[in-house]
Design a protein around this motif. Structure first.
Motif, PDB file in Angstrom:
ATOM      1  N   GLY A 102      -8.121  36.503 -41.153  1.00  0.00           N
ATOM      2  CA  GLY A 102      -7.863  35.796 -39.749  1.00  0.00           C
ATOM      3  C   GLY A 102      -6.958  35.685 -38.533  1.00  0.00           C
ATOM      4  N   LYS A 103      -8.244  36.188 -37.857  1.00  0.00           N
ATOM      5  CA  LYS A 103      -8.010  36.600 -36.369  1.00  0.00           C
ATOM      6  C   LYS A 103      -8.030  35.177 -35.541  1.00  0.00           C
ATOM      7  N   THR A 104      -8.697  34.079 -36.424  1.00  0.00           N
ATOM      8  CA  THR A 104      -9.013  32.814 -35.288  1.00  0.00           C
ATOM      9  C   THR A 104      -7.514  32.141 -35.749  1.00  0.00           C
ATOM     10  N   THR A 105      -6.680  32.276 -37.309  1.00  0.00           N
ATOM     11  CA  THR A 105      -5.688  31.709 -36.952  1.00  0.00           C
ATOM     12  C   THR A 105      -4.570  32.552 -36.227  1.00  0.00           C
ATOM     13  N   THR A 106      -4.517  34.021 -36.224  1.00  0.00           N
ATOM     14  CA  THR A 106      -3.463  34.575 -35.603  1.00  0.00           C
ATOM     15  C   THR A 106      -3.501  34.343 -33.980  1.00  0.00           C
ATOM     16  N   SER A 107      -5.265  34.630 -33.907  1.00  0.00           N
ATOM     17  CA  SER A 107      -4.693  34.269 -31.923  1.00  0.00           C
ATOM     18  C   SER A 107      -4.646  32.780 -31.961  1.00  0.00           C
ATOM     19  N   THR A 108      -4.847  31.548 -32.384  1.00  0.00           N
ATOM     20  CA  THR A 108      -4.177  30.256 -32.435  1.00  0.00           C
ATOM     21  C   THR A 108      -3.578  29.836 -31.867  1.00  0.00           C
ATOM     22  N   LEU A 109      -2.278  31.002 -33.029  1.00  0.00           N
ATOM     23  CA  LEU A 109      -1.055  30.945 -33.272  1.00  0.00           C
ATOM     24  C   LEU A 109      -0.165  31.177 -32.149  1.00  0.00           C
ATOM     25  N   VAL A 110      -0.847  32.873 -31.308  1.00  0.00           N
ATOM     26  CA  VAL A 110      -0.169  33.442 -30.040  1.00  0.00           C
ATOM     27  C   VAL A 110      -0.840  32.334 -29.182  1.00  0.00           C
ATOM     28  N   SER A 111      -1.285  31.588 -29.104  1.00  0.00           N
ATOM     29  CA  SER A 111      -2.044  30.948 -27.819  1.00  0.00           C
ATOM     30  C   SER A 111      -1.274  29.598 -27.699  1.00  0.00           C
TER      31      SER A 111
ATOM     32  N   PRO B 192      -8.560  45.993 -23.769  1.00  0.00           N
ATOM     33  CA  PRO B 192      -6.817  45.238 -24.898  1.00  0.00           C
ATOM     34  C   PRO B 192      -5.606  46.128 -24.630  1.00  0.00           C
ATOM     35  N   ASP B 193      -4.914  45.203 -23.912  1.00  0.00           N
ATOM     36  CA  ASP B 193      -3.325  45.674 -24.024  1.00  0.00           C
ATOM     37  C   ASP B 193      -2.416  45.433 -24.905  1.00  0.00           C
ATOM     38  N   TRP B 194      -2.756  44.059 -25.739  1.00  0.00           N
ATOM     39  CA  TRP B 194      -2.255  44.387 -27.085  1.00  0.00           C
ATOM     40  C   TRP B 194      -2.812  43.780 -27.857  1.00  0.00           C
ATOM     41  N   ALA B 195      -2.798  44.265 -28.850  1.00  0.00           N
ATOM     42  CA  ALA B 195      -3.593  44.333 -30.627  1.00  0.00           C
ATOM     43  C   ALA B 195      -3.321  44.076 -31.551  1.00  0.00           C
ATOM     44  N   VAL B 196      -4.079  43.345 -32.173  1.00  0.00           N
ATOM     45  CA  VAL B 196      -3.947  43.536 -33.587  1.00  0.00           C
ATOM     46  C   VAL B 196      -4.714  43.859 -35.060  1.00  0.00           C
ATOM     47  N   ILE B 197      -4.738  44.264 -35.329  1.00  0.00           N
ATOM     48  CA  ILE B 197      -5.758  44.315 -36.900  1.00  0.00           C
ATOM     49  C   ILE B 197      -5.329  43.460 -37.781  1.00  0.00           C
ATOM     50  N   THR B 198      -6.225  42.658 -38.570  1.00  0.00           N
ATOM     51  CA  THR B 198      -5.381  41.893 -39.224  1.00  0.00           C
ATOM     52  C   THR B 198      -5.725  42.177 -41.326  1.00  0.00           C
ATOM     53  N   SER B 199      -7.120  43.211 -40.655  1.00  0.00           N
ATOM     54  CA  SER B 199      -8.366  43.007 -42.150  1.00  0.00           C
ATOM     55  C   SER B 199      -9.014  44.066 -41.454  1.00  0.00           C
ATOM     56  N   THR B 200      -9.177  45.237 -42.333  1.00  0.00           N
ATOM     57  CA  THR B 200     -10.406  45.609 -42.630  1.00  0.00           C
ATOM     58  C   THR B 200     -11.919  45.868 -43.658  1.00  0.00           C
ATOM     59  N   ASP B 201     -11.777  44.620 -43.708  1.00  0.00           N
ATOM     60  CA  ASP B 201     -12.365  44.729 -45.581  1.00  0.00           C
ATOM     61  C   ASP B 201     -13.586  44.172 -45.064  1.00  0.00           C
ATOM     62  N   ALA B 202     -14.731  44.989 -46.329  1.00  0.00           N
ATOM     63  CA  ALA B 202     -16.267  45.081 -45.923  1.00  0.00           C
ATOM     64  C   ALA B 202     -16.809  43.421 -45.395  1.00  0.00           C
ATOM     65  N   ASP B 203     -17.770  43.564 -44.899  1.00  0.00           N
ATOM     66  CA  ASP B 203     -17.993  42.763 -44.045  1.00  0.00           C
ATOM     67  C   ASP B 203     -19.376  42.778 -43.099  1.00  0.00           C
ATOM     68  N   HIS B 204     -20.262  41.599 -43.015  1.00  0.00           N
ATOM     69  CA  HIS B 204     -21.705  41.678 -41.788  1.00  0.00           C
ATOM     70  C   HIS B 204     -22.220  43.388 -41.948  1.00  0.00           C
ATOM     71  N   LEU B 205     -22.245  43.478 -43.449  1.00  0.00           N
ATOM     72  CA  LEU B 205     -22.745  44.558 -43.329  1.00  0.00           C
ATOM     73  C   LEU B 205     -24.292  45.074 -43.095  1.00  0.00           C
TER      74      LEU B 205
ATOM     75  N   LEU C  93       4.717  36.473 -33.858  1.00  0.00           N
ATOM     76  CA  LEU C  93       6.421  36.482 -33.704  1.00  0.00           C
ATOM     77  C   LEU C  93       6.346  37.937 -33.188  1.00  0.00           C
ATOM     78  N   ALA C  94       5.819  39.061 -33.773  1.00  0.00           N
ATOM     79  CA  ALA C  94       5.994  40.749 -33.392  1.00  0.00           C
ATOM     80  C   ALA C  94       5.792  40.140 -31.789  1.00  0.00           C
ATOM     81  N   ILE C  95       4.474  39.682 -31.536  1.00  0.00           N
ATOM     82  CA  ILE C  95       4.198  39.677 -30.100  1.00  0.00           C
ATOM     83  C   ILE C  95       4.507  39.134 -29.437  1.00  0.00           C
ATOM     84  N   LEU C  96       4.767  38.185 -29.824  1.00  0.00           N
ATOM     85  CA  LEU C  96       5.724  37.270 -28.626  1.00  0.00           C
ATOM     86  C   LEU C  96       7.296  37.727 -28.507  1.00  0.00           C
TER      87      LEU C  96
END
Length: 454
Positions: free
Chosen positions: A121-130, A179-192, A284-287
């Protein structure tokens, strides 16, 4: 940042990577001399060259390399590259050589940095914030992990007060950010291959969260334990910020958005999937916290076109639909397939999937098999190795994975054979999915479907 100001020339080793190219564009836009190496000439490298960036595609120590002066040249490399003659040359000749993440971290030090982290979700979220920052005309620059369909790039400069960055957990890169503002969308297992297990991944995200100053805001999807004060967000359940009352009308989603003190009704959103409404909710919360009014945000979010290779959809007069997506983890594949099934419950879905990395295929084989079994028919491509060597993963093959898939209609394929196999299939919806070079099928498939659209 002062360190970066001492250099006039920036050489990128692996310049064609999505994160590397955003940085290259930043320095190019700043009036610096930018050049670099990549092993493959792609559409992205061609675009960089059209913007005035000099790129070579052979690992040779030519004049463009030997003429560089270490006093005014900074070398930036991606950790995805392990062995390379050009990189060895720079190290042996005492050039200042920094990882991409370190350089991005230096840039964020002197801005109000909005950093979006998460295994999904980080790519969609960061692109939408932008996108929302651009629509609100905030003074910002962004460094994205995908190509925005709105401004056709992974980098945009609209000022320097804010920076919007995709905070990559791979190699713990996000710990270099400020980071001054940050989002964490998920912490699922990856890059093991990097973290070892889920506990270490979660610890990495807690370390990232600790970087956010106490007087700023951290937004975390409800249900994730992060070990410090934060704002929660969610869909269809109450949180500090949440969306509910989702309604679908053709290809559009309508939803209501709640802050801690007010409710704003009838946002319009065209990107499918509840997981993407989650992404919209936190953007939306960030903006809102940056002081942008909801009238502006309503208009802006309705104009968001998405990210290239994130549910990129084409519809044809014949009724066929083609969707291309970057998903490369079982959770992501589940999200894409469930979105398709929700919007088009009666249509026959053909999936062509290319696994990315032997290690990820090994670590999540059962999850991949379960998610892929939700298709009606599957073409499973060979594993894309990226930075890994097959001899280190004996027995981990697409054939091994295919045996775990419970579909009756399934077959393996090389990338070279995949297009011809697709043309032979009977389907209503085609989904090509994966993070490797399966994207090379995109243009031929679009051309074939357009040519035969009747």
């Amino acid at each position: 940042m002062k360190l970066l100001e001492t250099y006039q020339t920036f050489y990128f080793v692996g310049i064609g990577g999505i994160g590397m190219s955003a940085l290259a564009r930043y320095f190019n836009a700043s009036g610096k001399k930018v050049l670099g190496y990549d092993k493959t000439n792609t559409k992205l490298t061609q675009q960089l060259m059209s913007e005035g960036i000099d790129i070579v595609f052979e690992d040779l120590i030519g004049e463009k390399v030997t003429s560089l002066q270490k006093e005014n040249t900074l070398i930036i490399y991606t950790p995805a590259i392990k062995i390379l003659g050009i990189l060895d040359y720079f190290n042996q000749n005492d050039f200042n050589v920094l990882k991409r993440a370190k350089v991005l971290g230096l840039i964020t030090e002197n801005t109000d940095c909005i950093a979006v982290a998460g295994t999904h979700g980080k790519t969609t979220t960061s692109t939408l914030v932008s996108h929302l920052c651009k629509e609100a005309d905030l003074p910002f620059s962004c460094f994205l992990g995908g190509i925005s369909e709105n401004f056709k790039s992974n980098f945009l400069y609209n000022g320097s007060q804010y920076s919007v960055v995709e905070a990559d957990e791979y190699d713990r890169s996000f710990l270099n950010l400020s980071p001054d503002w940050a989002v964490i969308t998920s912490t699922d297992a990856d890059h093991l291959d990097i973290y070892g297990d889920k506990n270490h991944i979660e610890e990495g995200f807690r370390q990232f969260a600790a970087l956010v100053p106490e007087d700023k805001k951290l937004f975390v999807r409800k249900g994730i334990e992060i070990g410090r004060d934060h704002q929660t967000y969610a869909v269809n359940e109450k949180a500090d910020y949440y969306s509910d009352n989702l309604r679908m009308d053709h290809d559009k989603i309508y939803f209501d958005f709640h802050t801690p003190t007010e409710t704003i009704k009838d946002f319009i959103w065209e990107i499918p999937g509840i997981h993407n409404v989650e992404n919209a909710t936190v953007a939306l919360a960030i903006l809102h916290n940056l002081g942008v009014d909801f009238e502006t945000l309503k208009k802006a979010i309705a104009r968001f076109k998405g990210i290239k290779r994130r549910y990129t959809k084409h519809s044809y007069k014949s009724g066929k639909i083609y969707i291309d997506d970057y998903a490369h983890h079982p959770t992501e594949i589940n999200a894409v397939v469930s979105s398709i099934k929700t919007f088009y419950p009666d249509k026959k879905l053909l999936v062509a999937f290319q696994p990315h990395l032997f290690s990820r295929t090994r670590d999540f084989a059962d999850g991949f098999a379960e998610s892929l079994s939700n298709a009606d028919e599957l073409i499973l491509l060979d594993i894309y190795p990226a930075r890994e060597l097959q001899e280190n993963f004996e027995g981990i093959t697409s054939k091994w994975l295919l045996e775990k898939v419970t579909l009756d209609k399934k077959e393996g394929s090389t990338l070279a054979e995949a297009f011809e196999k697709i043309k032979e299939k009977d389907f209503d919806i085609l989904l090509t999915v994966g993070a490797g070079n399966i994207d090379t099928l995109y243009d031929p498939i679009c051309e074939w479907l357009t040519l035969n659209d009747n």
